[in-house]
Design a protein around this motif. Structure first.
Motif, PDB file in Angstrom:
ATOM      1  N   UNK A 101       0.728  -1.050   0.058  1.00  0.00           N
ATOM      2  CA  UNK A 101      -0.280   0.000   0.047  1.00  0.00           C
ATOM      3  C   UNK A 101       0.918   1.203  -0.074  1.00  0.00           C
ATOM      4  N   UNK A 102       0.262   2.263  -0.436  1.00  0.00           N
ATOM      5  CA  UNK A 102       1.039   3.646  -0.756  1.00  0.00           C
ATOM      6  C   UNK A 102       1.061   4.505   0.412  1.00  0.00           C
ATOM      7  N   UNK A 103       1.847   5.478   0.501  1.00  0.00           N
ATOM      8  CA  UNK A 103       2.074   6.507   1.644  1.00  0.00           C
ATOM      9  C   UNK A 103       2.031   7.841   0.768  1.00  0.00           C
ATOM     10  N   UNK A 104       1.328   8.634   1.346  1.00  0.00           N
ATOM     11  CA  UNK A 104       1.399  10.161   0.844  1.00  0.00           C
ATOM     12  C   UNK A 104       2.668  10.659   0.735  1.00  0.00           C
ATOM     13  N   UNK A 105       3.543  10.441   1.730  1.00  0.00           N
ATOM     14  CA  UNK A 105       4.786  11.250   1.614  1.00  0.00           C
ATOM     15  C   UNK A 105       6.169  10.308   1.240  1.00  0.00           C
ATOM     16  N   UNK A 106       5.870   9.167   1.174  1.00  0.00           N
ATOM     17  CA  UNK A 106       6.964   8.223   0.536  1.00  0.00           C
ATOM     18  C   UNK A 106       6.509   7.432  -0.525  1.00  0.00           C
ATOM     19  N   UNK A 107       7.491   6.978  -1.254  1.00  0.00           N
ATOM     20  CA  UNK A 107       7.407   6.159  -2.509  1.00  0.00           C
ATOM     21  C   UNK A 107       8.505   5.157  -2.340  1.00  0.00           C
ATOM     22  N   UNK A 108       8.020   3.875  -2.856  1.00  0.00           N
ATOM     23  CA  UNK A 108       9.048   2.929  -2.826  1.00  0.00           C
ATOM     24  C   UNK A 108       8.945   2.212  -4.408  1.00  0.00           C
ATOM     25  N   UNK A 109       9.923   2.287  -5.182  1.00  0.00           N
ATOM     26  CA  UNK A 109       9.751   1.922  -6.366  1.00  0.00           C
ATOM     27  C   UNK A 109      10.635   0.474  -6.553  1.00  0.00           C
ATOM     28  N   UNK A 110      10.088  -0.433  -7.053  1.00  0.00           N
ATOM     29  CA  UNK A 110      10.663  -1.871  -7.062  1.00  0.00           C
ATOM     30  C   UNK A 110      11.138  -2.236  -8.378  1.00  0.00           C
ATOM     31  N   UNK A 111      12.216  -2.660  -8.671  1.00  0.00           N
ATOM     32  CA  UNK A 111      12.665  -3.428  -9.866  1.00  0.00           C
ATOM     33  C   UNK A 111      13.198  -4.575  -9.621  1.00  0.00           C
ATOM     34  N   UNK A 112      12.935  -5.546 -10.388  1.00  0.00           N
ATOM     35  CA  UNK A 112      13.566  -7.012 -10.088  1.00  0.00           C
ATOM     36  C   UNK A 112      14.030  -7.660 -11.603  1.00  0.00           C
ATOM     37  N   UNK A 113      15.384  -7.432 -11.600  1.00  0.00           N
ATOM     38  CA  UNK A 113      16.074  -7.682 -13.028  1.00  0.00           C
ATOM     39  C   UNK A 113      16.241  -9.212 -13.258  1.00  0.00           C
ATOM     40  N   UNK A 114      15.701  -9.900 -14.113  1.00  0.00           N
ATOM     41  CA  UNK A 114      15.631 -11.510 -14.189  1.00  0.00           C
ATOM     42  C   UNK A 114      16.346 -11.768 -15.524  1.00  0.00           C
ATOM     43  N   UNK A 115      17.340 -12.597 -15.602  1.00  0.00           N
ATOM     44  CA  UNK A 115      17.923 -13.233 -16.615  1.00  0.00           C
ATOM     45  C   UNK A 115      17.049 -14.608 -17.146  1.00  0.00           C
ATOM     46  N   UNK A 116      16.152 -14.551 -18.116  1.00  0.00           N
ATOM     47  CA  UNK A 116      15.394 -15.531 -18.184  1.00  0.00           C
ATOM     48  C   UNK A 116      15.907 -16.710 -19.134  1.00  0.00           C
ATOM     49  N   UNK A 117      16.624 -16.158 -20.328  1.00  0.00           N
ATOM     50  CA  UNK A 117      17.451 -17.118 -21.098  1.00  0.00           C
ATOM     51  C   UNK A 117      18.783 -16.564 -21.075  1.00  0.00           C
ATOM     52  N   UNK A 118      20.075 -17.307 -20.892  1.00  0.00           N
ATOM     53  CA  UNK A 118      21.270 -16.801 -21.167  1.00  0.00           C
ATOM     54  C   UNK A 118      21.728 -15.776 -20.294  1.00  0.00           C
ATOM     55  N   UNK A 119      23.070 -15.556 -20.196  1.00  0.00           N
ATOM     56  CA  UNK A 119      23.423 -14.520 -19.285  1.00  0.00           C
ATOM     57  C   UNK A 119      23.105 -13.198 -19.533  1.00  0.00           C
ATOM     58  N   UNK A 120      23.123 -12.211 -18.721  1.00  0.00           N
ATOM     59  CA  UNK A 120      22.596 -10.647 -19.081  1.00  0.00           C
ATOM     60  C   UNK A 120      23.448  -9.880 -18.499  1.00  0.00           C
ATOM     61  N   UNK A 121      23.770  -8.917 -19.292  1.00  0.00           N
ATOM     62  CA  UNK A 121      24.588  -7.598 -18.790  1.00  0.00           C
ATOM     63  C   UNK A 121      23.846  -6.423 -19.048  1.00  0.00           C
ATOM     64  N   UNK A 122      23.813  -5.526 -17.962  1.00  0.00           N
ATOM     65  CA  UNK A 122      22.879  -4.530 -18.144  1.00  0.00           C
ATOM     66  C   UNK A 122      23.745  -3.177 -17.599  1.00  0.00           C
ATOM     67  N   UNK A 123      23.177  -1.943 -17.624  1.00  0.00           N
ATOM     68  CA  UNK A 123      23.677  -0.924 -17.362  1.00  0.00           C
ATOM     69  C   UNK A 123      22.620  -0.171 -16.495  1.00  0.00           C
ATOM     70  N   UNK A 124      22.703  -0.057 -15.180  1.00  0.00           N
ATOM     71  CA  UNK A 124      21.782   0.613 -14.268  1.00  0.00           C
ATOM     72  C   UNK A 124      22.183   2.001 -13.996  1.00  0.00           C
ATOM     73  N   UNK A 125      21.405   3.007 -14.291  1.00  0.00           N
ATOM     74  CA  UNK A 125      21.803   4.489 -13.865  1.00  0.00           C
ATOM     75  C   UNK A 125      20.566   5.073 -13.213  1.00  0.00           C
ATOM     76  N   UNK A 126      21.193   5.941 -12.143  1.00  0.00           N
ATOM     77  CA  UNK A 126      20.139   6.577 -11.354  1.00  0.00           C
ATOM     78  C   UNK A 126      20.644   7.992 -10.877  1.00  0.00           C
ATOM     79  N   UNK A 127      19.847   8.821 -11.462  1.00  0.00           N
ATOM     80  CA  UNK A 127      20.184  10.469 -11.280  1.00  0.00           C
ATOM     81  C   UNK A 127      18.696  10.991 -10.988  1.00  0.00           C
ATOM     82  N   UNK A 128      18.701  11.161  -9.613  1.00  0.00           N
ATOM     83  CA  UNK A 128      17.330  11.589  -9.072  1.00  0.00           C
ATOM     84  C   UNK A 128      17.369  13.400  -9.358  1.00  0.00           C
TER      85      UNK A 128
END
Length: 426
Positions: A101-128
């Motif tokens: 459930x959500x809160x008015x003054x707090x946000x929680x962002x969920x991300x689940x990265x999954x390698x379904x087939x084969x190995x995976x290489x990704x770049x994650x970038x965060x700039x708020x």
């Protein structure tokens, strides 16, 4: 702390390629490169924390390395989105949501990265960048356990699951974080980003528990819709209505601002507000399905505004029930063909038809025996407002020059007839 690399946000995409995550209090637009390109915080009508959609520097992206093709879908009856990329080495997904459930003054962002087939290489970038990039990620530090924390103006940020990230230079204020993520086939990585407007983001949250509570909340909120012709489409419509509806009961028209209906039209198109007309339409649509929670929320918000403002009812409000902010620019390049203008001129308009729409909504709720005493008083206030103002020129549903528009008067007549059929003693 920087490694000297200059990180740039993703270019804008065609609007139909963005997915929407929402928890009722705010929304995120996700592009095909896994870019969170837009999010206002703490609530819909507040300033953006991610705004690369309008040419800002701030975004949060999870992107496969190398060549890939993109697709994605919503999990049934929810605004849980799955980005999927076919890469040169296999298939990788990113499951993403705003936690419930959500809160008015707090946000929680969920991300689940999954390698379904084969190995995976990704770049994650965060700039708020709080305040439309006026405040970057300051006092950036990595704490015990590998969680990153930062100040975003008056807000606080905490990022879990990215302990190996490194600070990099960013095209904008403050620093950014970049994570080179490698996953073996079948593995996954949870990334949890917490934004807190109370200055306290130091939470140790279990990704598994967050996902379970989010899934459960959607399951409780969205009806099965099996009696409809297209149950999956109907469930998705109900999920969108729920995702756009705040705890106040107000449903915003959209998560965004500055996206043009027509290129270079010169208007703001800031729809992060509750239009009484749209709220009534959505409530009537839900009423056709049954006496569900979204109907009660629509009735509650519209009734509260009528009881507070009566014949001075505005066409639109913030989800707090406050007037829509005046138009102003925020200093961004804007979406191509659009602008950086926020706020909406509807604030100063008189529109007659919302009184009729409100009565149609109340009548639909009365048909399910869902109209309480306050709502009946609001219906009386709407009827009195129609009697008092029906001969006044108004901007109409198209928001043009004031005139005696037929549409508004017919809707009011329809609303009066509909609610009269449910009036006590009728």
């Amino acid at each position: 702390m920087s490694d000297g690399a200059d990180a740039h946000p993703s270019p804008p995409h065609v609007l139909r390629e963005y997915a929407l995550l929402a928890d009722g209090e705010r929304g995120v637009l996700v592009g095909p490169r896994g870019d969170f390109a837009w999010m206002c915080f703490p609530r819909w009508h507040d300033a953006a924390a991610f705004c690369s959609l309008l040419g800002g520097a701030s975004e949060y992206s999870v992107t496969p390395r190398g060549r890939f093709t993109w697709g994605g879908w919503y999990e049934d009856g929810s605004l849980i989105w799955r980005s999927r990329w076919a890469t040169e080495g296999g298939i990788v997904e990113c499951r993403e949501a705003l936690a419930l459930p959500a809160a008015e003054r707090r946000a929680v962002l969920l991300r689940r990265v999954i390698a379904l087939e084969g190995d995976a290489e990704l770049e994650v970038f965060l700039h708020a960048g709080a305040g439309f990039d006026r405040h970057g990620m300051a006092v950036l530090s990595r704490r015990d356990g590998g969680a990153w924390s930062a100040h975003l103006g008056e807000h606080r940020m905490r990022w879990l699951g990215a302990g190996a990230a490194r600070p990099v230079g960013a095209s904008g204020r403050g620093e950014a974080l970049k994570l080179d993520l490698a996953l073996a086939a079948g593995d996954h990585r949870d990334l949890v980003l917490i934004l807190d407007a109370e200055g306290d983001a130091d939470l140790e949250l279990s990704p598994d528990e967050l996902w379970r509570s989010t899934e459960q909340s959607w399951a409780e909120r969205v009806p099965d819709c099996e009696q409809t012709l297209a149950p999956r489409d109907a469930r998705h419509a109900c999920a969108v209505i729920a995702g756009l509806t705040a705890q106040s009961g107000g449903m915003v028209a959209a998560a965004t601002a500055g996206l043009p209906e027509r290129a270079e039209a010169g208007r703001s198109y800031d729809y992060r507000y509750v239009w009484i007309r749209d709220q009534a339409y959505a409530g009537q649509a839900v009423a056709a399905l049954g006496p569900h929670r979204s109907l009660d929320e629509a009735v509650r918000f519209v009734a509260e505004r009528l009881l507070a403002d009566g014949p001075k009812l505005m066409p639109a409000y913030t989800v707090d029930g406050e007037p829509v902010p005046k138009e102003r620019r925020v200093g961004l390049p804007g979406y191509p063909g659009g602008s950086d203008l926020i706020g909406n001129r509807v604030r100063g308009q008189f529109q007659l038809d919302p009184f009729g729409e409100a009565l149609l909504l109340f009548a639909a709720a009365a048909g399910h025996d869902r109209l309480d005493a306050d709502a009946w008083r609001a219906a009386e206030a709407a009827a009195e407002a129609i009697a008092a103002r029906r001969r006044e020129p108004d901007a109409g549903i198209w928001e043009v020059e004031p005139a005696l528009w037929t549409h508004g008067r017919l809707i009011c007549a329809a609303g009066l007839r509909a609610i009269a059929a449910h009036a006590p003693g009728a």
